[in-house]
Design a protein around this motif. Structure first.
Motif, PDB file in Angstrom:
ATOM      1  N   ASP A  74      24.814  15.721  81.269  1.00  0.00           N
ATOM      2  CA  ASP A  74      26.044  14.970  80.240  1.00  0.00           C
ATOM      3  C   ASP A  74      25.459  15.326  78.822  1.00  0.00           C
ATOM      4  OD1 ASP A  74      28.034  14.118  78.783  1.00  0.00           O
ATOM      5  OD2 ASP A  74      28.236  12.337  80.093  1.00  0.00           O
ATOM      6  N   PRO A  75      25.897  16.077  78.020  1.00  0.00           N
ATOM      7  CA  PRO A  75      25.401  16.184  76.399  1.00  0.00           C
ATOM      8  C   PRO A  75      26.081  15.405  75.431  1.00  0.00           C
ATOM      9  CG  PRO A  75      26.692  18.021  76.754  1.00  0.00           C
ATOM     10  CD  PRO A  75      27.088  17.256  78.030  1.00  0.00           C
ATOM     11  N   TYR A  76      27.030  14.501  75.862  1.00  0.00           N
ATOM     12  CA  TYR A  76      27.972  14.006  74.701  1.00  0.00           C
ATOM     13  C   TYR A  76      27.725  12.487  74.611  1.00  0.00           C
ATOM     14  CZ  TYR A  76      30.138  18.640  75.156  1.00  0.00           C
ATOM     15  OH  TYR A  76      30.609  20.049  74.969  1.00  0.00           O
ATOM     16  N   PHE A  77      28.294  12.031  73.622  1.00  0.00           N
ATOM     17  CA  PHE A  77      28.492  10.456  73.428  1.00  0.00           C
ATOM     18  C   PHE A  77      29.632  10.198  73.867  1.00  0.00           C
ATOM     19  CE2 PHE A  77      24.875  11.385  70.573  1.00  0.00           C
ATOM     20  CZ  PHE A  77      24.217  10.091  70.474  1.00  0.00           C
ATOM     21  N   HIS A  78      29.846   9.079  74.679  1.00  0.00           N
ATOM     22  CA  HIS A  78      31.195   8.622  75.187  1.00  0.00           C
ATOM     23  C   HIS A  78      31.623   7.416  74.384  1.00  0.00           C
ATOM     24  CE1 HIS A  78      31.116  10.923  78.953  1.00  0.00           C
ATOM     25  NE2 HIS A  78      29.950  10.919  78.697  1.00  0.00           N
ATOM     26  N   THR A  79      33.183   7.443  74.355  1.00  0.00           N
ATOM     27  CA  THR A  79      34.145   6.490  73.793  1.00  0.00           C
ATOM     28  C   THR A  79      34.136   5.389  74.543  1.00  0.00           C
ATOM     29  OG1 THR A  79      36.073   7.301  74.593  1.00  0.00           O
ATOM     30  CG2 THR A  79      35.286   8.226  72.441  1.00  0.00           C
ATOM     31  N   ARG A  80      34.835   4.459  74.244  1.00  0.00           N
ATOM     32  CA  ARG A  80      35.252   3.205  74.842  1.00  0.00           C
ATOM     33  C   ARG A  80      36.072   3.623  76.022  1.00  0.00           C
ATOM     34  NH1 ARG A  80      36.856  -1.378  70.881  1.00  0.00           N
ATOM     35  NH2 ARG A  80      37.017  -2.663  73.099  1.00  0.00           N
ATOM     36  N   PRO A  81      36.366   2.877  77.166  1.00  0.00           N
ATOM     37  CA  PRO A  81      37.298   3.222  78.038  1.00  0.00           C
ATOM     38  C   PRO A  81      38.487   3.109  77.814  1.00  0.00           C
ATOM     39  CG  PRO A  81      35.904   1.536  78.720  1.00  0.00           C
ATOM     40  CD  PRO A  81      35.603   1.468  77.523  1.00  0.00           C
ATOM     41  N   SER A  82      39.801   3.791  78.315  1.00  0.00           N
ATOM     42  CA  SER A  82      40.944   4.063  77.923  1.00  0.00           C
ATOM     43  C   SER A  82      41.964   4.447  78.737  1.00  0.00           C
ATOM     44  CB  SER A  82      41.188   5.164  76.809  1.00  0.00           C
ATOM     45  OG  SER A  82      42.355   5.644  76.270  1.00  0.00           O
ATOM     46  N   ALA A  83      43.066   3.859  78.702  1.00  0.00           N
ATOM     47  CA  ALA A  83      43.964   4.245  79.760  1.00  0.00           C
ATOM     48  C   ALA A  83      44.298   5.588  79.709  1.00  0.00           C
ATOM     49  CB  ALA A  83      45.420   3.290  79.442  1.00  0.00           C
ATOM     50  N   SER A  84      44.288   6.314  78.683  1.00  0.00           N
ATOM     51  CA  SER A  84      44.577   7.655  78.778  1.00  0.00           C
ATOM     52  C   SER A  84      43.631   8.617  79.595  1.00  0.00           C
ATOM     53  CB  SER A  84      44.535   8.525  77.463  1.00  0.00           C
ATOM     54  OG  SER A  84      43.264   8.152  76.722  1.00  0.00           O
ATOM     55  N   SER A  85      42.508   7.950  80.177  1.00  0.00           N
ATOM     56  CA  SER A  85      41.702   8.890  80.827  1.00  0.00           C
ATOM     57  C   SER A  85      42.357   9.014  82.374  1.00  0.00           C
ATOM     58  CB  SER A  85      40.297   8.031  81.039  1.00  0.00           C
ATOM     59  OG  SER A  85      40.740   6.718  81.809  1.00  0.00           O
ATOM     60  N   SER A  86      43.345   8.503  82.667  1.00  0.00           N
ATOM     61  CA  SER A  86      44.183   8.803  83.846  1.00  0.00           C
ATOM     62  C   SER A  86      45.680   9.011  83.601  1.00  0.00           C
ATOM     63  CB  SER A  86      44.429   7.305  84.729  1.00  0.00           C
ATOM     64  OG  SER A  86      44.864   6.095  84.066  1.00  0.00           O
ATOM     65  N   GLY A  87      45.891   9.813  82.454  1.00  0.00           N
ATOM     66  CA  GLY A  87      47.162   9.865  82.032  1.00  0.00           C
ATOM     67  C   GLY A  87      47.620  11.474  82.764  1.00  0.00           C
ATOM     68  N   PRO A  88      48.886  11.595  82.894  1.00  0.00           N
ATOM     69  CA  PRO A  88      49.760  12.572  83.624  1.00  0.00           C
ATOM     70  C   PRO A  88      49.218  14.133  83.058  1.00  0.00           C
ATOM     71  CG  PRO A  88      51.193  11.826  82.279  1.00  0.00           C
ATOM     72  CD  PRO A  88      50.063  10.974  82.120  1.00  0.00           C
ATOM     73  N   LEU A  89      48.610  14.174  81.905  1.00  0.00           N
ATOM     74  CA  LEU A  89      48.181  15.495  81.472  1.00  0.00           C
ATOM     75  C   LEU A  89      46.434  15.625  81.461  1.00  0.00           C
ATOM     76  CD1 LEU A  89      50.130  15.622  77.957  1.00  0.00           C
ATOM     77  CD2 LEU A  89      50.789  16.594  80.261  1.00  0.00           C
ATOM     78  N   GLY A  90      45.803  14.679  82.345  1.00  0.00           N
ATOM     79  CA  GLY A  90      44.514  14.834  82.613  1.00  0.00           C
ATOM     80  C   GLY A  90      43.450  13.903  81.697  1.00  0.00           C
ATOM     81  N   PRO A  91      42.363  14.229  81.904  1.00  0.00           N
ATOM     82  CA  PRO A  91      41.506  13.515  81.287  1.00  0.00           C
ATOM     83  C   PRO A  91      41.435  13.203  79.734  1.00  0.00           C
ATOM     84  CG  PRO A  91      40.240  14.935  82.704  1.00  0.00           C
ATOM     85  CD  PRO A  91      41.710  15.392  82.428  1.00  0.00           C
ATOM     86  N   THR A  92      41.941  14.044  78.917  1.00  0.00           N
ATOM     87  CA  THR A  92      42.302  14.033  77.375  1.00  0.00           C
ATOM     88  C   THR A  92      43.866  13.577  77.237  1.00  0.00           C
ATOM     89  OG1 THR A  92      42.625  16.343  77.279  1.00  0.00           O
ATOM     90  CG2 THR A  92      40.348  15.622  77.081  1.00  0.00           C
TER      91      THR A  92
END
Length: 205
Positions: A74-92
Motif C-alpha cells: 500500500d503506497p498511500y496515506f490514508h484518511t480518517r474512516p468515513s461512511a462513504s467507504s461503504s456507499g452504493p458507488l463503491g469505496p470512493t
C-alpha cells in the motif's frame, strides 16, 4: 376603483422588476466578481487540485480514502474512516457522507473503533496503543481530507518502504501538505491527505 387597482398593479410590477434585476443580476454578478479576487478564486471554485500535467484530480476539501491495488503493498496515506467507504458507488462514493450519530458509549461503535485500531496497527506494523484517535474515528462530514500529524507520521515508514522513497523525502512531503492552527491558536495542526498523496505519486515518477 380601476385607477387604484392599476396603480397598485403598476407598483407591484415595478417592485418585481427592481428586485429581479437586483437579486437575479446585480447580486450574482457581484458575488461572482468577488469570487475571482486573488486568494478567493481557488476556494470559490471548489479548491480543485491539478496534477503536474494540469489534469484535475480532486479537491483539497474532500478526502477519499485510497484503495491500493495490492493491499500488501500500500503506497498511500490514508484518511480518517468515513461512511462513504461503504456507499452504493463503491469505496470512493461520497454520496453517503456523514457521521454515525452513535454515542461514545455505543457498543457497536466501540467494537468498530477497536477493529479499526487492530487493522491499522497491522497495516503499519505498530502496537495498537500507538494508533492515534483520529485514525479510528470518523469526522462529522465523513469527508475530512485532513489527518493529524501523528497519524501521518505513523504512515511514513510504510509509504517510504512501498514507494522506494526515503523516509526523509516522505517526511518533507508531509510537511509541505501540513497546516498549523488558524491564527496561531484556533483548531489543531493538520495534514491534507489529498494533496499529500498527489505529491507522493509525483515524487515516484
Amino acid at each position: 376603483m380601476l385607477t387604484m387597482l392599476w396603480r397598485q398593479t403598476a407598483t407591484g410590477i415595478r417592485v418585481l422588476i427592481a428586485f429581479t434585476v437586483l437579486c437575479g443580476i446585480v447580486y450574482p454578478l457581484a458575488v461572482f466578481g468577488v469570487a475571482q479576487l486573488p486568494g478567493l478564486s481557488g476556494p470559490a471554485g471548489g479548491s480543485v487540485i491539478h496534477s503536474a500535467n494540469g489534469t484535475a484530480v480532486g479537491s483539497a476539501l474532500i478526502g477519499v480514502d485510497p484503495v491500493p491495488a495490492n493491499p500488501g503493498a500500500d503506497p498511500y496515506f490514508h484518511t480518517r474512516p468515513s461512511a462513504s467507504s461503504s456507499g452504493p458507488l463503491g469505496p470512493t462514493d461520497t454520496t453517503t457522507s456523514g457521521g454515525s450519530n452513535k454515542s461514545g458509549f455505543n457498543q457497536d461503535l466501540l467494537d468498530t473503533i477497536n477493529q479499526r485500531r487492530e487493522l491499522i496497527a497491522q497495516r503499519e506494523g505498530v502496537n495498537p496503543a500507538l494508533v492515534p484517535p483520529d485514525a479510528v474515528t470518523a469526522s462529522a462530514s465523513g469527508l475530512d481530507p485532513d489527518i493529524s500529524p501523528a497519524y501521518a507520521a505513523l504512515q511514513v515508514a510504510r509509504v517510504a518502504r512501498v514507494t522506494g522513497l526515503s523516509e526523509d523525502t516522505v517526511r518533507r512531503l508531509v510537511a509541505q501538505s501540513s497546516s498549523g492552527r488558524v491564527l496561531g491558536f484556533l483548531g489543531e495542526p493538520t495534514v491534507n491527505v489529498t494533496t499529500l498523496n498527489l505529491a507522493v505519486q509525483e515524487a515516484r515518477h
